[in-house]
Design an enzyme around this catalytic site. Sequence first.
Site, PDB file in Angstrom:
ATOM      1  N   LYS A   1      29.659  46.960  37.197  1.00 23.22           N
ATOM      2  CA  LYS A   1      31.036  47.450  37.063  1.00 23.22           C
ATOM      3  C   LYS A   1      31.013  48.893  36.585  1.00 23.22           C
ATOM      4  O   LYS A   1      31.729  49.766  37.081  1.00 23.22           O
ATOM      5  CB  LYS A   1      31.836  46.574  36.086  1.00 23.22           C
ATOM      6  CG  LYS A   1      32.314  45.275  36.713  1.00 23.22           C
ATOM      7  CD  LYS A   1      32.877  44.299  35.699  1.00 23.22           C
ATOM      8  CE  LYS A   1      33.160  42.961  36.390  1.00 23.22           C
ATOM      9  NZ  LYS A   1      33.454  41.852  35.509  1.00 23.22           N
TER      10      LYS A   1
ATOM     11  N   GLN B   1      34.592  40.548  29.466  1.00 30.64           N
ATOM     12  CA  GLN B   1      33.740  39.721  30.333  1.00 30.64           C
ATOM     13  C   GLN B   1      33.661  38.293  29.789  1.00 30.64           C
ATOM     14  O   GLN B   1      33.465  38.075  28.585  1.00 30.64           O
ATOM     15  CB  GLN B   1      32.340  40.357  30.416  1.00 30.64           C
ATOM     16  CG  GLN B   1      31.404  39.685  31.391  1.00 30.64           C
ATOM     17  CD  GLN B   1      31.810  39.850  32.854  1.00 30.64           C
ATOM     18  OE1 GLN B   1      32.491  40.800  33.224  1.00 30.64           O
ATOM     19  NE2 GLN B   1      31.401  38.928  33.690  1.00 30.64           N
TER      20      GLN B   1
ATOM     21  N   ASP C   1      41.912  41.907  35.148  1.00 33.09           N
ATOM     22  CA  ASP C   1      41.459  40.617  35.666  1.00 33.09           C
ATOM     23  C   ASP C   1      42.606  39.770  36.217  1.00 33.09           C
ATOM     24  O   ASP C   1      42.371  38.840  36.977  1.00 33.09           O
ATOM     25  CB  ASP C   1      40.814  39.806  34.523  1.00 33.09           C
ATOM     26  CG  ASP C   1      39.323  40.037  34.430  1.00 33.09           C
ATOM     27  OD1 ASP C   1      38.682  40.113  35.478  1.00 33.09           O
ATOM     28  OD2 ASP C   1      38.822  40.125  33.300  1.00 33.09           O
TER      29      ASP C   1
HETATM   30  N1  GUN Z   1      33.017  36.302  34.433  1.00 30.16           N
HETATM   31  C1  GUN Z   1      32.761  35.898  35.702  1.00 30.16           C
HETATM   32  N2  GUN Z   1      33.675  36.428  36.556  1.00 30.16           N
HETATM   33  C2  GUN Z   1      34.523  37.167  35.803  1.00 30.16           C
HETATM   34  C3  GUN Z   1      35.670  37.951  36.115  1.00 30.16           C
HETATM   35  O1  GUN Z   1      36.116  38.071  37.258  1.00 30.16           O
HETATM   36  N3  GUN Z   1      36.256  38.569  35.034  1.00 30.16           N
HETATM   37  C4  GUN Z   1      35.804  38.432  33.770  1.00 30.16           C
HETATM   38  N4  GUN Z   1      36.472  39.063  32.803  1.00 30.16           N
HETATM   39  N5  GUN Z   1      34.752  37.699  33.453  1.00 30.16           N
HETATM   40  C5  GUN Z   1      34.118  37.075  34.466  1.00 30.16           C
END
Ligand code: GUN
Length: 273
Positions: free
Chosen positions: A52, A96, A119
């Site tokens: 990211k 996350q 998200d």
């Molecule tokens: N963990 C696995 N996929 C995601 C996601 O799309 N967003 C977040 N914040 N954590 C994750």
Amino acid sequence: MILIDGKKEASELRDQLKKKVTEIKSKYNTVPGLTVILVGEDPPSKIYVKNKEKFAKEIGMNSEVIRYPSDLKEDVLLNKIKELNKDDKVSGILVQLPLPKQIDKRKIIEAIDYEKDVDGFHPINVGNLSSGYDSSIPCTPLGCSLLLKKVEKNLSGKHAVVIGRSNLNGKPMTQLLLKENCTVTITHSKTKDLKAECLKADIIIAAVGIPELVKGDWIKKDAIVIDVGINKTDKGIVGDVAFDEVSKVAKAITPVPGGVGPMTIACLLKKYY
Ligand code: GUN
């Protein structure tokens, strides 16, 4: 058979975003900033967060990662989120998941200003999506939706079967498919005859986290199959779909890796433009 190349689509999307960032920079002398919070040492989370950060920087966005140890107190995280909510330089906040046990995931998600919730997990965004209003859409389902549209522009009337009912994938995916006028069946671990349900599908979205669950004889001829699974096995990373068998029957399929995964991060960055 069409192999849906998520890597290529994501790279094209990032190129478009890079151009937009350059334009915004020259016009307004500012760029959006994404702050990602990582708590603990979960290996897949560490990889996601690194990617990211890498891609945000690559397209010219401001990107910051805040890393905390796994014994972090919930209050510290809540206070940090409050601070980021007020910070005008921060346009998006992503915590996350998964979080360590001592931290209440729900409290954390609800503490994020819903307008900074990249998200799309905040209840206001979830509610807006399910009401058919504009909202922040979770990145993985958004990526699946863009890949689907690459193969089939008009999804109206198609029968879609979603395997998995998670808040991250299955449920928001269902909302996006409904918006496209699909008939949607949501299936899960208690579904009686999953094979029979899948055999009715024009579109299958597999997001359940069981390695190679969906077999070749579960697929209607010419169905489109989107595989969200990323499962570590003895033979390496595999999806929720038995690729070799299913690709012989399906009209189009996403590979794992190189399908949905790369699109998820590109979609996260897309939210700013
Ligand atoms: N963990 C696995 N996929 C995601 C996601 O799309 N967003 C977040 N914040 N954590 C994750």
